[in-house]
Design a protein around this motif. Sequence first.
Motif, PDB file in Angstrom:
ATOM      1  N   ARG A   1       0.831  -1.136   0.013  1.00  0.00           N
ATOM      2  CA  ARG A   1       0.057  -0.010   0.008  1.00  0.00           C
ATOM      3  C   ARG A   1       0.923   1.107  -0.012  1.00  0.00           C
ATOM      4  NH1 ARG A   1      -5.326  -0.210   2.138  1.00  0.00           N
ATOM      5  NH2 ARG A   1      -5.261   1.855   1.711  1.00  0.00           N
ATOM      6  N   LEU A   2       0.851   1.900  -1.046  1.00  0.00           N
ATOM      7  CA  LEU A   2       1.769   3.204  -1.111  1.00  0.00           C
ATOM      8  C   LEU A   2       1.156   4.316  -0.422  1.00  0.00           C
ATOM      9  CD1 LEU A   2       2.837   1.132  -3.449  1.00  0.00           C
ATOM     10  CD2 LEU A   2       3.274   3.181  -4.728  1.00  0.00           C
ATOM     11  N   ASP A   3       0.122   4.242  -0.020  1.00  0.00           N
ATOM     12  CA  ASP A   3      -0.668   5.517   0.745  1.00  0.00           C
ATOM     13  C   ASP A   3      -0.303   5.431   2.227  1.00  0.00           C
ATOM     14  OD1 ASP A   3      -2.151   3.288   0.869  1.00  0.00           O
ATOM     15  OD2 ASP A   3      -4.000   4.440   0.411  1.00  0.00           O
ATOM     16  N   ALA A   4       0.305   4.005   2.621  1.00  0.00           N
ATOM     17  CA  ALA A   4       0.533   4.009   4.234  1.00  0.00           C
ATOM     18  C   ALA A   4       1.743   4.817   4.512  1.00  0.00           C
ATOM     19  CB  ALA A   4       0.865   2.487   4.242  1.00  0.00           C
ATOM     20  N   PRO A   5       1.931   5.277   5.585  1.00  0.00           N
ATOM     21  CA  PRO A   5       2.942   6.038   5.952  1.00  0.00           C
ATOM     22  C   PRO A   5       4.172   5.270   6.300  1.00  0.00           C
ATOM     23  CG  PRO A   5       1.472   5.869   7.633  1.00  0.00           C
ATOM     24  CD  PRO A   5       0.856   5.257   6.640  1.00  0.00           C
ATOM     25  N   GLY A   6       5.200   5.678   5.690  1.00  0.00           N
ATOM     26  CA  GLY A   6       6.735   5.237   6.231  1.00  0.00           C
ATOM     27  C   GLY A   6       6.949   3.693   5.305  1.00  0.00           C
ATOM     28  N   ASN A   7       6.262   3.585   4.250  1.00  0.00           N
ATOM     29  CA  ASN A   7       6.368   2.471   3.152  1.00  0.00           C
ATOM     30  C   ASN A   7       7.327   2.776   2.202  1.00  0.00           C
ATOM     31  OD1 ASN A   7       6.228   0.343   1.607  1.00  0.00           O
ATOM     32  ND2 ASN A   7       4.083   0.195   1.644  1.00  0.00           N
ATOM     33  N   ASN A   8       8.741   2.569   2.630  1.00  0.00           N
ATOM     34  CA  ASN A   8       9.845   3.059   1.824  1.00  0.00           C
ATOM     35  C   ASN A   8      10.628   1.574   1.393  1.00  0.00           C
ATOM     36  OD1 ASN A   8       9.279   5.760   1.631  1.00  0.00           O
ATOM     37  ND2 ASN A   8      10.011   6.075   3.746  1.00  0.00           N
ATOM     38  N   ARG A   9       9.942   0.754   1.302  1.00  0.00           N
ATOM     39  CA  ARG A   9      10.678  -0.509   1.072  1.00  0.00           C
ATOM     40  C   ARG A   9      11.370  -0.741  -0.238  1.00  0.00           C
ATOM     41  NH1 ARG A   9       7.891  -6.539   1.274  1.00  0.00           N
ATOM     42  NH2 ARG A   9       9.686  -7.789   0.844  1.00  0.00           N
ATOM     43  N   PHE A  10      10.835  -0.201  -1.346  1.00  0.00           N
ATOM     44  CA  PHE A  10      11.300  -0.217  -2.499  1.00  0.00           C
ATOM     45  C   PHE A  10      11.694   1.216  -3.292  1.00  0.00           C
ATOM     46  CE2 PHE A  10       8.808  -4.048  -2.048  1.00  0.00           C
ATOM     47  CZ  PHE A  10       9.978  -5.109  -2.079  1.00  0.00           C
ATOM     48  N   PRO A  11      12.805   1.708  -3.581  1.00  0.00           N
ATOM     49  CA  PRO A  11      12.923   2.940  -4.190  1.00  0.00           C
ATOM     50  C   PRO A  11      12.148   3.279  -5.457  1.00  0.00           C
ATOM     51  CG  PRO A  11      14.977   1.943  -3.645  1.00  0.00           C
ATOM     52  CD  PRO A  11      14.008   0.933  -3.452  1.00  0.00           C
ATOM     53  N   PHE A  12      11.610   2.018  -6.035  1.00  0.00           N
ATOM     54  CA  PHE A  12      10.779   2.466  -7.462  1.00  0.00           C
ATOM     55  C   PHE A  12       9.491   2.836  -7.026  1.00  0.00           C
ATOM     56  CE2 PHE A  12       7.156  -0.087  -9.493  1.00  0.00           C
ATOM     57  CZ  PHE A  12       7.519   0.561 -10.822  1.00  0.00           C
ATOM     58  N   PHE A  13       8.859   2.703  -5.673  1.00  0.00           N
ATOM     59  CA  PHE A  13       7.631   3.390  -5.392  1.00  0.00           C
ATOM     60  C   PHE A  13       7.677   4.939  -5.375  1.00  0.00           C
ATOM     61  CE2 PHE A  13       6.294  -0.941  -2.922  1.00  0.00           C
ATOM     62  CZ  PHE A  13       6.248  -1.506  -4.089  1.00  0.00           C
ATOM     63  N   ASP A  14       8.998   5.553  -5.348  1.00  0.00           N
ATOM     64  CA  ASP A  14       8.531   6.748  -5.248  1.00  0.00           C
ATOM     65  C   ASP A  14       8.180   7.197  -6.347  1.00  0.00           C
ATOM     66  OD1 ASP A  14       9.804   7.085  -2.862  1.00  0.00           O
ATOM     67  OD2 ASP A  14      11.865   7.236  -3.255  1.00  0.00           O
ATOM     68  N   ASP A  15       8.634   6.669  -7.804  1.00  0.00           N
ATOM     69  CA  ASP A  15       8.153   6.965  -8.995  1.00  0.00           C
ATOM     70  C   ASP A  15       6.545   6.891  -8.967  1.00  0.00           C
ATOM     71  OD1 ASP A  15      10.710   7.778  -9.857  1.00  0.00           O
ATOM     72  OD2 ASP A  15      11.115   5.758 -10.719  1.00  0.00           O
ATOM     73  N   MET A  16       6.142   5.637  -8.408  1.00  0.00           N
ATOM     74  CA  MET A  16       4.958   5.525  -8.276  1.00  0.00           C
ATOM     75  C   MET A  16       3.920   6.481  -7.567  1.00  0.00           C
ATOM     76  SD  MET A  16       4.140   2.720 -10.565  1.00  0.00           S
ATOM     77  CE  MET A  16       5.200   3.738 -11.405  1.00  0.00           C
TER      78      MET A  16
END
Length: 390
Positions: free
Chosen positions: A100-115
Motif C-alpha cells: 500500500r503506497l498510501d501507507a505512511p513510512g512504506n519506503n521498502r522499494f525505491p521504485f515506489f517513489d516514482d509510483m
Amino acid sequence: MTDPISDITAWLTDGARSRPEPSDMMAECCERLIAAGLPLWRVGVFVRTLHPEIFGRNFIWRPTTGVELGSVDFDIQHTPEFLRSPLAIVFQEGAEVRCRLDAPGNNRFPFFDDMRAEGVTDYVAVPLSFVDGMIHASSWTTRQQGGFTDAQLTDLKRVVPPLTRLIEVIGLRRTAETLLDTYVGPRAGERILAGQIRRGHTETMHAAIWLSDLRGFTALSDRLPPEQVVEILNLYFDCQVAAIHKHGGEVLKFMGDGLLAVFPIEADEQALCSRVLEAAREARAAVAAMQFVSGETPERFRFGVALHVGRLLYGNIGGGNRLDFTCIGPAVNLAARLEKIAGRLGRTIVASGAFVGTCAADWDNLGEFPIAGFSRAEQVYGLSDETPRE
C-alpha cells in the motif's frame, strides 16, 4: 446476470483472437478490466526471453499512453535498481508482493517513489508461472483512494491464470522465431516456420554472394588458448555482421573463421551491389581497427572477402531428420574459389566479373585465373584503393 470477469477469462482462454498482436491484446485486456470495474492505472508484464542479447521484454500499459514496449539486457539482473525492486522477489521466489503506497513510512522499494509521484495508492506484483516452471511477472497498480478492495484483487487474480497461458503461447512462438533468426537468419526462419521443413524444399534465388575468412586463423588457433580464439572470432564476426545486416544482407553460415552471406536481388541489382560493396568497405575498416591484447603486443587482423552475383539454390539439405537451411550452387562455389584467390593476391576485397558488371567502382583488373572445378577461367577484380599485402 453476466459476469464480466468470466467474459474476460473466456476471451483470454480463446486466444484473444480479436487482438492477435501482444501489445494490442494487453491494451484490450486492461480496457476490459477497467470496464468490469477494476480501477487500474499502470499495468506491467515482464517476460524473460531466450535471446543471446536480451534478458527480457516488458509491456507497460497506462490508460493515457496505451502499451509501451521495452527490453533489458542481461546486466539488469545485477543492478541495484533491479535487486531492490519487487520484481526481484517475484522472479527469485515466485512470491506475490503487495504494498500500500498510501501507507505512511512504506519506503521498502525505491521504485515506489516514482509510483507515488503518479498518484498510485496500491501495488501488487503477481508471478506468471509457465508450464516449464519458469517464473515471469506482472504488476498491477491503482490510484483509487484506499487501494484495491479485496473483491477487486479477487477478480484480478481470476484473470491471471488464463493471461499467463496466453502469454506463454505467445512467448513460445516468439522464442521459436528468435532462435530461428539467431541460428539460421530471418528469411530462412520465416520459411521454416511457414512449413518449409522437408528435405528437398528449395527455391532458386538471384543474389549477391559474400564469402569471407580471417587471414592466418590456423596459426592464430595454434598459438592462443581456445577461449581467446573464440573471443577473437566473435569480435571479428561483429565487424562484418552489423555491416551485412545494415545493407540488406543475411548471414547464412559461420564456418570456423568463414562467413557466408547473401543479399537477395529483388529489384535494382545495381543499387543492391553498391550496398554490398559499401558493407565490404565498412567491414574492412572495422577489421583493420580491431585489436586484441593477448600478451605484450596487441594482435592485429586481416581478412578477405569475395563478392559475386549469381543464382543459387536456397533451402533444406541434409540427411534424415537433421537438416541445414543453406544455399548451394556453382555461384557459391565460385565465390569460395575467389576468396582463396584474394588470399593469394594479398587483397581484402575481390569481385567477379558478374559483380563488377553491376557495381560501378574503381576496380583494377587483377587478371584471369583458372578456377578449380570450372571449365573456364574467371576474370578477377580488386579495388584500386587497396595495396596488395604479402
